[in-house]
Design a protein around this motif. Structure first.
Motif, mmCIF file in Angstrom:
data_model
loop_
_atom_site.group_PDB
_atom_site.id
_atom_site.type_symbol
_atom_site.label_atom_id
_atom_site.label_comp_id
_atom_site.label_asym_id
_atom_site.label_seq_id
_atom_site.Cartn_x
_atom_site.Cartn_y
_atom_site.Cartn_z
ATOM 1 N N VAL A 58 0.834 -1.198 0.000
ATOM 2 C CA VAL A 58 0.000 0.000 0.000
ATOM 3 C C VAL A 58 0.868 1.247 0.000
ATOM 4 O O VAL A 58 1.827 1.346 0.760
ATOM 5 N N SER A 59 0.509 2.211 -0.848
ATOM 6 C CA SER A 59 1.207 3.491 -0.870
ATOM 7 C C SER A 59 0.736 4.368 0.284
ATOM 8 O O SER A 59 -0.254 4.046 0.964
ATOM 9 N N ALA A 60 1.419 5.491 0.493
ATOM 10 C CA ALA A 60 1.060 6.402 1.587
ATOM 11 C C ALA A 60 -0.358 6.936 1.444
ATOM 12 O O ALA A 60 -1.006 7.256 2.446
ATOM 13 N N ASP A 61 -0.840 7.022 0.206
ATOM 14 C CA ASP A 61 -2.198 7.519 -0.008
ATOM 15 C C ASP A 61 -3.190 6.386 -0.239
ATOM 16 O O ASP A 61 -4.269 6.590 -0.810
ATOM 17 N N GLY A 62 -2.855 5.180 0.216
ATOM 18 C CA GLY A 62 -3.821 4.092 0.270
ATOM 19 C C GLY A 62 -4.083 3.361 -1.026
ATOM 20 O O GLY A 62 -5.107 2.671 -1.141
ATOM 21 N N VAL A 63 -3.170 3.457 -1.986
ATOM 22 C CA VAL A 63 -3.359 2.772 -3.269
ATOM 23 C C VAL A 63 -2.634 1.426 -3.237
ATOM 24 O O VAL A 63 -1.478 1.349 -2.817
ATOM 25 N N LEU A 64 -3.307 0.370 -3.685
ATOM 26 C CA LEU A 64 -2.689 -0.953 -3.728
ATOM 27 C C LEU A 64 -1.761 -1.062 -4.925
ATOM 28 O O LEU A 64 -2.138 -0.766 -6.057
ATOM 29 N N LEU A 65 -0.519 -1.505 -4.652
ATOM 30 C CA LEU A 65 0.527 -1.601 -5.659
ATOM 31 C C LEU A 65 0.997 -3.046 -5.787
ATOM 32 O O LEU A 65 0.939 -3.816 -4.823
ATOM 33 N N ALA A 66 1.515 -3.394 -6.956
ATOM 34 C CA ALA A 66 2.104 -4.710 -7.175
ATOM 35 C C ALA A 66 3.592 -4.640 -6.867
ATOM 36 O O ALA A 66 4.400 -4.219 -7.687
ATOM 37 N N VAL A 98 14.485 -2.353 9.488
ATOM 38 C CA VAL A 98 15.001 -2.281 8.123
ATOM 39 C C VAL A 98 15.137 -0.817 7.747
ATOM 40 O O VAL A 98 14.202 -0.026 7.925
ATOM 41 N N GLU A 99 16.311 -0.436 7.226
ATOM 42 C CA GLU A 99 16.518 0.938 6.764
ATOM 43 C C GLU A 99 16.442 0.961 5.242
ATOM 44 O O GLU A 99 17.236 0.318 4.554
ATOM 45 N N SER A 100 15.478 1.700 4.717
ATOM 46 C CA SER A 100 15.293 1.724 3.270
ATOM 47 C C SER A 100 14.232 2.776 2.915
ATOM 48 O O SER A 100 13.956 3.676 3.707
ATOM 49 N N TRP A 101 13.668 2.620 1.704
ATOM 50 C CA TRP A 101 12.532 3.425 1.254
ATOM 51 C C TRP A 101 11.319 2.501 1.201
ATOM 52 O O TRP A 101 11.400 1.383 0.686
ATOM 53 N N PHE A 102 10.186 2.961 1.714
ATOM 54 C CA PHE A 102 9.036 2.081 1.866
ATOM 55 C C PHE A 102 7.815 2.633 1.140
ATOM 56 O O PHE A 102 7.601 3.850 1.061
ATOM 57 N N ALA A 103 7.011 1.698 0.636
ATOM 58 C CA ALA A 103 5.828 2.079 -0.121
ATOM 59 C C ALA A 103 4.899 2.972 0.683
ATOM 60 O O ALA A 103 4.313 3.926 0.142
ATOM 61 N N ASP A 104 4.789 2.715 1.982
ATOM 62 C CA ASP A 104 3.814 3.447 2.780
ATOM 63 C C ASP A 104 4.277 4.853 3.157
ATOM 64 O O ASP A 104 3.525 5.588 3.811
ATOM 65 N N GLN A 105 5.488 5.255 2.720
ATOM 66 C CA GLN A 105 5.909 6.628 2.966
ATOM 67 C C GLN A 105 5.972 7.448 1.676
ATOM 68 O O GLN A 105 6.294 8.628 1.709
ATOM 69 N N LEU A 106 5.621 6.814 0.547
ATOM 70 C CA LEU A 106 5.607 7.512 -0.731
ATOM 71 C C LEU A 106 4.201 7.489 -1.308
ATOM 72 O O LEU A 106 3.492 6.478 -1.216
ATOM 73 N N THR A 107 3.797 8.594 -1.902
ATOM 74 C CA THR A 107 2.498 8.644 -2.559
ATOM 75 C C THR A 107 2.569 7.929 -3.900
ATOM 76 O O THR A 107 3.663 7.653 -4.426
ATOM 77 N N LEU A 108 1.412 7.666 -4.462
ATOM 78 C CA LEU A 108 1.385 7.039 -5.787
ATOM 79 C C LEU A 108 2.119 7.901 -6.800
ATOM 80 O O LEU A 108 2.870 7.386 -7.638
ATOM 81 N N ALA A 109 1.942 9.213 -6.728
ATOM 82 C CA ALA A 109 2.616 10.102 -7.680
ATOM 83 C C ALA A 109 4.132 9.964 -7.575
ATOM 84 O O ALA A 109 4.840 9.964 -8.591
ATOM 85 N N GLU A 110 4.650 9.811 -6.356
ATOM 86 C CA GLU A 110 6.093 9.644 -6.180
ATOM 87 C C GLU A 110 6.550 8.268 -6.675
ATOM 88 O O GLU A 110 7.609 8.140 -7.304
ATOM 89 N N ILE A 111 5.746 7.259 -6.415
ATOM 90 C CA ILE A 111 6.103 5.908 -6.860
ATOM 91 C C ILE A 111 6.067 5.819 -8.381
ATOM 92 O O ILE A 111 6.832 5.058 -8.987
ATOM 93 N N ARG A 112 5.226 6.619 -9.002
ATOM 94 C CA ARG A 112 5.168 6.642 -10.470
ATOM 95 C C ARG A 112 6.509 7.073 -11.095
ATOM 96 O O ARG A 112 6.760 6.790 -12.264
ATOM 97 N N THR A 113 7.355 7.755 -10.332
ATOM 98 C CA THR A 113 8.634 8.203 -10.885
ATOM 99 C C THR A 113 9.686 7.101 -10.902
ATOM 100 O O THR A 113 10.763 7.287 -11.476
#
Length: 360
Positions: A58-66, A98-113
């Protein structure tokens, strides 16, 4: 298990419960393209996979991602994005920091990049050549692709939806079940004949979903000594060994239609007097079928490093082993679905097995 299936196999205990065992494209055709991309799913369908499998985060804005896990560093180029450098943080996943970048801290718009990358670049250089070429799709985009491919090819393509880290996302205020059920309803897929299956390693989410959906549910089983993250968080001492025991399978049957064991649950590796390697079946399939639970085994990969010694070919770990031979052996043991990174190889093995059965 449905009464129709019971009637079809009134005495069946060691063979497959399925009329024809399914071949499932694991994260698409992920042996050939970066996993969880529309191109990987499209290729799996083109190869003839009965179903495709995708993991949901899940992204930060609640969108389900693969994606396979909340941590985006393994399967995307997020680490190379300067604009997101300050978003690196620490999360506790499955009880471990775990230290990294996580789906739940990025919005869909950011993940799109982000661009998807090959997880096993050392053994899959052909797939790694496509790094960065494909983005991260949403669940709705994958379901739209499946609908188009189903219409174009004149055959229904199934979808296996694996819920990842449900307890973790719930703790972040991002429960998965509501947006998942909303997507299924939006696409007209929340019914028993939709060819959708929901899977998870965490029994709690499946137990919550059981009264809410009519699609089949599958309890996944990891290495026996490990504990499901939701049970560990709740202080429940049970391990996957407990869940996969005969008594545990009887409990799983109360809320799920099938079980998804790692393939190592199904075989014991033995060495003969001459040093030759072989596999022999465990009694897992027999115990699962006794409870009328279908068996969906994962993950069958073609490289030597992922295969039992008996099916490795003389080469280094990056070389290709005898995946077809191993798939046929598992089919002989009665599995109901093969979840694989190489759908084309397992389809050929499955079809050869079917032809042999008909000839016999």
């Amino acid at each position: 298990m449905t009464e129709k299936l019971r009637a079809r196999h009134p005495l069946h205990r060691t063979g497959s419960l399925a009329v024809t065992p399914a071949v499932v494209g694991h994260r698409g055709a992920s042996g050939y393209r970066p996993e969880h991309t529309l191109e990987s799913y499209r290729l799996a369908i083109a190869q003839g996979a009965d179903d495709i499998e995708l993991d949901l985060v899940v992204s930060a804005d609640g969108v389900l991602l693969a994606r396979h896990e909340p941590d985006l560093a393994f399967s995307t180029d997020v680490a190379s994005r300067p604009a997101l450098a300050d978003r690196r943080s620490v999360r506790v996943i499955d009880g471990e920091p775990v230290e990294s970048w996580f789906a739940d801290q990025l919005t869909l718009a950011e993940i799109r990049t982000l661009g998807a990358v090959e997880r096993f670049a050392d053994v899959r250089p052909g797939s790694a050549e496509h790094d960065g070429a494909f983005g991260v799709p949403t669940l709705d985009e994958v379901l739209s692709l499946v609908a188009r491919e189903t219409a174009a090819r004149g055959r229904t393509v199934g979808v296996r939806l694996e819920i990842k880290d449900a307890a973790y996302f719930a703790s972040r205020g991002l429960p998965i079940e509501e947006p998942l059920l909303d997507s299924l309803a939006r696409f007209g897929l929340d019914h028993a004949r939709s060819r959708v299956t929901i899977m998870s390693f965490e029994p709690t989410i499946l137990q919550r979903l059981a009264p809410l959906t009519r699609v089949p549910l599958v309890q996944l089983l990891d290495e026996p000594h490990l504990r499901p993250a939701d049970l560990e968080a709740a202080g429940d001492p049970r391990t996957f060994a407990d869940l996969g025991s005969p008594a545990g399978l009887a409990l799983i049957e109360r809320y799920a239609d099938g079980v998804g064991p790692r393939h190592t649950w199904l075989v014991d590796e033995v060495v003969g007097p001459d040093g030759s390697a072989a596999v022999v079946p465990t009694d897992f399939v027999r115990h699962a079928h006794r409870e009328w639970l279908t068996v969906h085994t994962w993950t069958l990969r073609p490289e030597n490093r992922f295969l039992p010694a008996a099916f490795r070919r003389p080469d280094d770990a990056a070389g290709q082993g005898d995946l077809a031979g191993y798939a046929q052996r598992l089919l002989e043991y009665g599995v109901d679905a093969l979840i694989t990174d190489a759908p084309d190889v397992c389809l050929a093995a499955r079809d050869a097995d079917v032809q042999e059965s008909l000839a016999g």
